[in-house]
Design an enzyme around this catalytic site. Structure first.
Site, mmCIF file in Angstrom:
data_model
loop_
_atom_site.group_PDB
_atom_site.id
_atom_site.type_symbol
_atom_site.label_atom_id
_atom_site.label_comp_id
_atom_site.label_asym_id
_atom_site.label_seq_id
_atom_site.Cartn_x
_atom_site.Cartn_y
_atom_site.Cartn_z
ATOM 1 N N CYS A 114 32.487 -12.238 48.284
ATOM 2 C CA CYS A 114 32.484 -12.765 46.922
ATOM 3 C C CYS A 114 32.923 -11.739 45.885
ATOM 4 O O CYS A 114 33.040 -12.065 44.709
ATOM 5 C CB CYS A 114 31.101 -13.312 46.574
ATOM 6 S SG CYS A 114 29.737 -12.173 46.856
ATOM 7 N N LYS B 166 27.831 -19.266 44.474
ATOM 8 C CA LYS B 166 28.902 -18.276 44.416
ATOM 9 C C LYS B 166 28.423 -16.866 44.774
ATOM 10 O O LYS B 166 29.229 -15.992 45.103
ATOM 11 C CB LYS B 166 29.556 -18.279 43.037
ATOM 12 C CG LYS B 166 28.703 -17.763 41.902
ATOM 13 C CD LYS B 166 29.440 -17.841 40.568
ATOM 14 C CE LYS B 166 28.596 -17.364 39.412
ATOM 15 N NZ LYS B 166 28.227 -15.938 39.480
ATOM 16 N N ASP B 167 27.091 -16.632 44.700
ATOM 17 C CA ASP B 167 26.552 -15.317 45.043
ATOM 18 C C ASP B 167 26.287 -15.154 46.533
ATOM 19 O O ASP B 167 25.951 -14.056 46.985
ATOM 20 C CB ASP B 167 25.233 -15.073 44.299
ATOM 21 C CG ASP B 167 25.419 -14.935 42.797
ATOM 22 O OD1 ASP B 167 26.527 -14.548 42.378
ATOM 23 O OD2 ASP B 167 24.459 -15.214 42.058
ATOM 24 N N ARG C 271 24.196 -9.556 28.832
ATOM 25 C CA ARG C 271 25.640 -9.342 28.714
ATOM 26 C C ARG C 271 26.182 -9.852 27.382
ATOM 27 O O ARG C 271 27.050 -9.220 26.777
ATOM 28 C CB ARG C 271 26.360 -10.015 29.893
ATOM 29 C CG ARG C 271 26.347 -9.156 31.160
ATOM 30 C CD ARG C 271 27.075 -9.827 32.291
ATOM 31 N NE ARG C 271 26.233 -10.782 32.995
ATOM 32 C CZ ARG C 271 26.668 -11.602 33.955
ATOM 33 N NH1 ARG C 271 27.949 -11.607 34.275
ATOM 34 N NH2 ARG C 271 25.833 -12.419 34.560
ATOM 35 N N THR D 42 33.638 -7.700 32.308
ATOM 36 C CA THR D 42 33.377 -8.532 33.480
ATOM 37 C C THR D 42 33.099 -7.623 34.669
ATOM 38 O O THR D 42 33.731 -6.571 34.825
ATOM 39 C CB THR D 42 34.548 -9.471 33.806
ATOM 40 O OG1 THR D 42 34.241 -10.182 35.013
ATOM 41 C CG2 THR D 42 35.853 -8.710 33.992
ATOM 42 N N ARG E 232 27.169 -5.326 33.198
ATOM 43 C CA ARG E 232 26.134 -5.804 34.113
ATOM 44 C C ARG E 232 24.944 -6.317 33.318
ATOM 45 O O ARG E 232 24.831 -6.114 32.124
ATOM 46 C CB ARG E 232 25.685 -4.669 35.052
ATOM 47 C CG ARG E 232 26.750 -4.193 36.051
ATOM 48 C CD ARG E 232 27.063 -5.219 37.112
ATOM 49 N NE ARG E 232 25.851 -5.801 37.691
ATOM 50 C CZ ARG E 232 25.091 -5.201 38.603
ATOM 51 N NH1 ARG E 232 25.419 -3.998 39.057
ATOM 52 N NH2 ARG E 232 24.009 -5.795 39.082
ATOM 53 N N SER F 248 15.454 -13.926 36.542
ATOM 54 C CA SER F 248 16.179 -14.139 35.294
ATOM 55 C C SER F 248 15.938 -15.548 34.764
ATOM 56 O O SER F 248 15.558 -16.466 35.504
ATOM 57 C CB SER F 248 17.677 -13.919 35.507
ATOM 58 O OG SER F 248 18.247 -14.989 36.242
ATOM 59 N N ARG G 16 15.057 -15.446 41.982
ATOM 60 C CA ARG G 16 15.128 -14.249 41.159
ATOM 61 C C ARG G 16 14.422 -14.512 39.832
ATOM 62 O O ARG G 16 14.046 -15.645 39.522
ATOM 63 C CB ARG G 16 16.588 -13.856 40.934
ATOM 64 C CG ARG G 16 17.288 -13.415 42.217
ATOM 65 C CD ARG G 16 18.801 -13.411 42.037
ATOM 66 N NE ARG G 16 19.220 -12.464 41.015
ATOM 67 C CZ ARG G 16 20.390 -12.522 40.379
ATOM 68 N NH1 ARG G 16 21.241 -13.495 40.634
ATOM 69 N NH2 ARG G 16 20.698 -11.619 39.476
ATOM 70 N N ARG H 19 37.669 -10.926 40.588
ATOM 71 C CA ARG H 19 38.419 -12.174 40.483
ATOM 72 C C ARG H 19 38.770 -12.467 39.027
ATOM 73 O O ARG H 19 39.931 -12.779 38.710
ATOM 74 C CB ARG H 19 37.576 -13.329 41.053
ATOM 75 C CG ARG H 19 38.168 -14.714 40.812
ATOM 76 C CD ARG H 19 37.163 -15.808 41.161
ATOM 77 N NE ARG H 19 35.943 -15.728 40.358
ATOM 78 C CZ ARG H 19 35.799 -16.259 39.150
ATOM 79 N NH1 ARG H 19 36.806 -16.896 38.581
ATOM 80 N NH2 ARG H 19 34.663 -16.142 38.487
ATOM 81 N N ARG H 20 37.794 -12.361 38.147
ATOM 82 C CA ARG H 20 38.059 -12.619 36.730
ATOM 83 C C ARG H 20 39.012 -11.582 36.149
ATOM 84 O O ARG H 20 39.957 -11.921 35.430
ATOM 85 C CB ARG H 20 36.745 -12.633 35.947
ATOM 86 C CG ARG H 20 35.896 -13.870 36.212
ATOM 87 C CD ARG H 20 34.527 -13.762 35.585
ATOM 88 N NE ARG H 20 33.746 -14.985 35.794
ATOM 89 C CZ ARG H 20 32.432 -15.017 35.912
ATOM 90 N NH1 ARG H 20 31.729 -13.897 35.831
ATOM 91 N NH2 ARG H 20 31.797 -16.165 36.106
#
Length: 310
Positions: free
Chosen positions: A243, A83-84, A155, A127, A149, A13, A11, A131-132
């Site tokens: 996820c 994690k993604d 962010r 967030t 986002r 970023s 990606r 989960r968070r």
């Protein structure tokens, strides 16, 4: 290695590029004569920024574009934050390497550099992770969690803007560290308060599922990290979850140890109900697989299915 040049996909970023250059450096250390090219891609998760991640729907919103490029032969490898990645393997592809894990903690970045305990009553925390949000509300039911986002820098800018609705945001410490932004962290959140996403802090290199690519990646694979994150992802998978669900998991193996410890947590979305499970087994794949499924079944027997389906 039999190959003088490879193409790596990622990606666009700053964090994704850091991670890809890290993998590139590991490969060049293993194969000093290797030549590399990096190609960047835009994924659905990068384009759709006006919706919360669970509302976009579908698995692999950050990975499927890169997976299509792998199948088409446009790239040899794709670098992802583990994690993604969905827990189900994509057809014809596999995770060929998982490198040594960075911190799996989550961190708080806040206006005034306040900690979770110092934030005012009713504080708003940004967030996009269920989960968070669930674990934050379990810790302090007065918190209000709203979606945020964009990439890491975006962010942080949104959260700290004087006119923003956010008092704070929560991000993965690994990403903050990789971008050199640890000085902005108000608090590293303990695992007692917030268990990480399965695989958080680890990088995955995805490739075609063949002996050639797997052999190329073997030198950069970290065996302890692979066992730990596999345990976490198997726990999530056994719950029938993806996820975006309010599930945390964290496994560890001492540096010279022969045992793996696994903690799992399933939360109600509002934080009103938390199920914690913990276990230990020998650090080999067969026992790790068994433990992950046993802990998932223990969580299910305590009502986990109801929590992740709401």
């Amino acid at each position: 290695m039999g190959v003088s040049k490879i193409i790596i996909g990622t990606r666009k970023s700053a964090l994704a590029l850091w991670q890809t250059h890290h993998i590139e450096a590991l490969l060049k250390t293993a194969y000093p004569t290797l030549s590399t090219d990096i190609i960047t891609f835009t994924t659905r998760g990068d384009v759709i920024l006006d919706k919360a991640l669970p509302a976009i729907g579908g698995k692999g919103i950050f990975t499927e574009t890169l997976e299509n490029a792998l199948r088409a032969g446009e790239i040899d490898y794709a670098v992802h934050s583990l994690k993604d990645m969905p827990t189900d393997e994509s057809a014809g592809l596999t995770i060929g390497a998982i490198t040594q894990r960075a911190s799996a903690h989550d961190v708080l970045i806040s206006k005034g550099n306040l900690t979770l305990d110092q934030l005012p009553h009713g504080a708003t925390i940004g967030t996009s992770s269920r989960r968070r949000a669930a674990q934050l509300c379990a810790y302090r039911p007065d918190f209000v969690c709203i979606d945020i986002r964009g990439n890491v820098n975006t962010r942080i800018e949104k959260a700290l803007a004087p006119d923003s609705p956010y008092h704070a945001i929560v991000l993965a410490e690994a990403g903050i560290d990789r971008l050199g932004l640890l000085g902005m962290v108000a608090q590293t959140i303990s695992f007692d308060i917030m268990l990480p996403a399965p695989g958080q802090g680890a990088l995955a290199v995805q490739c075609k599922n063949d002996a050639h690519h797997l052999a190329q990646l073997r030198p950069i694979t970290d065996s302890h990290t692979t066992l730990c994150v596999t345990a976490e992802r198997l726990f999530l998978s056994a719950l029938g979850g993806g996820c975006s669900l309010p599930v945390g998991a964290y496994a560890t193996i001492p540096p010279q140890g022969a045992m793996l410890s696994l903690r799992g947590r399933v939360c109600a979305l509002d934080g009103g109900h938390v199920i914690d499970v913990v276990g230990e087994c020998r650090a080999d794949m067969a026992d790790v697989t068994r433990l992950a499924h046993e802990l998932a079944q223990q969580a299910i027997s305590n009502g986990a299915k109801r929590l992740v389906s709401t």
